[in-house]
Design a protein around this motif. Structure first.
Motif, PDB file in Angstrom:
ATOM      1  N   SER A 169      10.095   6.683  17.814  1.00 47.16           N
ATOM      2  CA  SER A 169      11.212   6.360  18.698  1.00 47.16           C
ATOM      3  C   SER A 169      10.722   5.820  20.039  1.00 47.16           C
ATOM      4  O   SER A 169       9.873   6.423  20.694  1.00 47.16           O
ATOM      5  CB  SER A 169      12.071   7.605  18.931  1.00 47.16           C
ATOM      6  OG  SER A 169      13.170   7.294  19.774  1.00 47.16           O
ATOM      7  N   ARG A 177      15.388   4.122  19.993  1.00 45.80           N
ATOM      8  CA  ARG A 177      15.437   3.513  18.662  1.00 45.80           C
ATOM      9  C   ARG A 177      14.036   3.500  18.054  1.00 45.80           C
ATOM     10  O   ARG A 177      13.034   3.546  18.770  1.00 45.80           O
ATOM     11  CB  ARG A 177      15.924   2.064  18.750  1.00 45.80           C
ATOM     12  CG  ARG A 177      17.332   1.875  19.279  1.00 45.80           C
ATOM     13  CD  ARG A 177      18.359   2.083  18.193  1.00 45.80           C
ATOM     14  NE  ARG A 177      19.678   1.596  18.576  1.00 45.80           N
ATOM     15  CZ  ARG A 177      20.726   1.583  17.766  1.00 45.80           C
ATOM     16  NH1 ARG A 177      20.589   2.014  16.519  1.00 45.80           N
ATOM     17  NH2 ARG A 177      21.907   1.145  18.170  1.00 45.80           N
ATOM     18  N   ARG A 202      18.712   3.865   9.494  1.00 43.28           N
ATOM     19  CA  ARG A 202      18.355   3.777  10.919  1.00 43.28           C
ATOM     20  C   ARG A 202      18.380   2.335  11.423  1.00 43.28           C
ATOM     21  O   ARG A 202      18.238   2.097  12.620  1.00 43.28           O
ATOM     22  CB  ARG A 202      16.963   4.396  11.157  1.00 43.28           C
ATOM     23  CG  ARG A 202      16.899   5.879  10.842  1.00 43.28           C
ATOM     24  CD  ARG A 202      15.814   6.566  11.644  1.00 43.28           C
ATOM     25  NE  ARG A 202      14.497   6.079  11.334  1.00 43.28           N
ATOM     26  CZ  ARG A 202      13.703   6.587  10.389  1.00 43.28           C
ATOM     27  NH1 ARG A 202      14.137   7.587   9.639  1.00 43.28           N
ATOM     28  NH2 ARG A 202      12.499   6.096  10.179  1.00 43.28           N
TER      29      ARG A 202
END
Length: 236
Positions: free
Chosen positions: A28, A32, A66
């Motif tokens: 991350s 993100r 994701r």
């Protein structure tokens, strides 16, 4: 027939130098996955017919949820080296209509600072070029060569005139790049990037001015730098 543009992102590395417990592309950064930032830049470029992400066959970290909302495809055809992953990806692009005359932009997954603007600049400069080329930066720092087995002692200072630091994307015709990699493999030539394969065939790729923000996340401290940069870009 008009040539089309494809992106290929080799994403099969383990990121051993990053110090992360997982491949760095899934760590991350600025809220993100690092890979998400990279894919978002290519997703914003409607000039691209498709973006292919090449992951390792046994990749247990990739989770398509994701990256929901981003336009890309995945193939589990990563090889033991970047060169092998790119070659396998070039073969896989044929599934999606890419032919030898189409362009492919190969980009490092771990360069999350890439922007749609830089991608479009590269395409605009090279779309009519007979060879293709790469994003790069002129070397600004003084370069020192270390003598082998010297314990890190300087042997000499290298002239930096005319030297550029290669970045990605690197943009070449699908057929030319595939043939260049295969020819280099047959001759035992060690490739460090796609441009070196094209150079091996005797061609001279074009350099296109890159950006400092398009650096490759490699070492542990790079994550903090990328995080700060991406948060600043997102807030601007």
């Amino acid at each position: 027939m008009t040539s089309r543009f494809f992106a290929l992102i080799p994403c099969a590395g383990t990121g051993s130098r990053s110090g992360a417990a997982m491949p760095k592309q899934y760590r991350s950064v600025a809220g993100r996955d690092l890979l998400h930032h990279t894919l978002a830049a290519f997703d914003a470029c409607h000039e691209l017919a498709q973006t292919l992400v090449v992951i390792a066959p046994d990749d247990a970290h990739f989770d398509a949820r994701r990256f929901a909302g981003l336009r890309f495809i995945v193939r589990r055809c990563g090889g033991a080296s970047r060169q092998a992953s790119v070659l396998n990806g070039l073969h896989a692009l044929a599934e999606f209509g890419a032919d030898d005359n189409d362009w492919v932009l190969v980009h490092d997954a771990a360069r999350p600072g890439i922007t749609p603007g830089l991608i479009r600049t590269l395409i605009g400069v090279l779309k009519d070029d007979p060879v293709g080329g790469i994003v790069a930066l002129p070397v600004a720092d003084t370069l020192k060569r270390v003598a082998p087995d010297s314990g890190g002692r300087i042997a000499r200072t290298e002239a930096r005139d005319g030297l550029w630091q290669a970045q990605t994307p690197q943009m070449f015709r699908v057929g030319m790049l595939r043939d260049a990699i295969l020819d280099a493999q047959r001759n035992g030539h060690d490739l460090t990037d796609e441009a070196s394969a094209i150079e091996w065939l005797g061609h001279a790729p074009q350099l296109v001015q890159g950006s400092l923000s398009n650096f490759k996340v490699t070492y542990p401290e790079d994550f903090d730098l990328a995080d700060a940069m991406l948060r600043r870009q997102g807030g601007s």
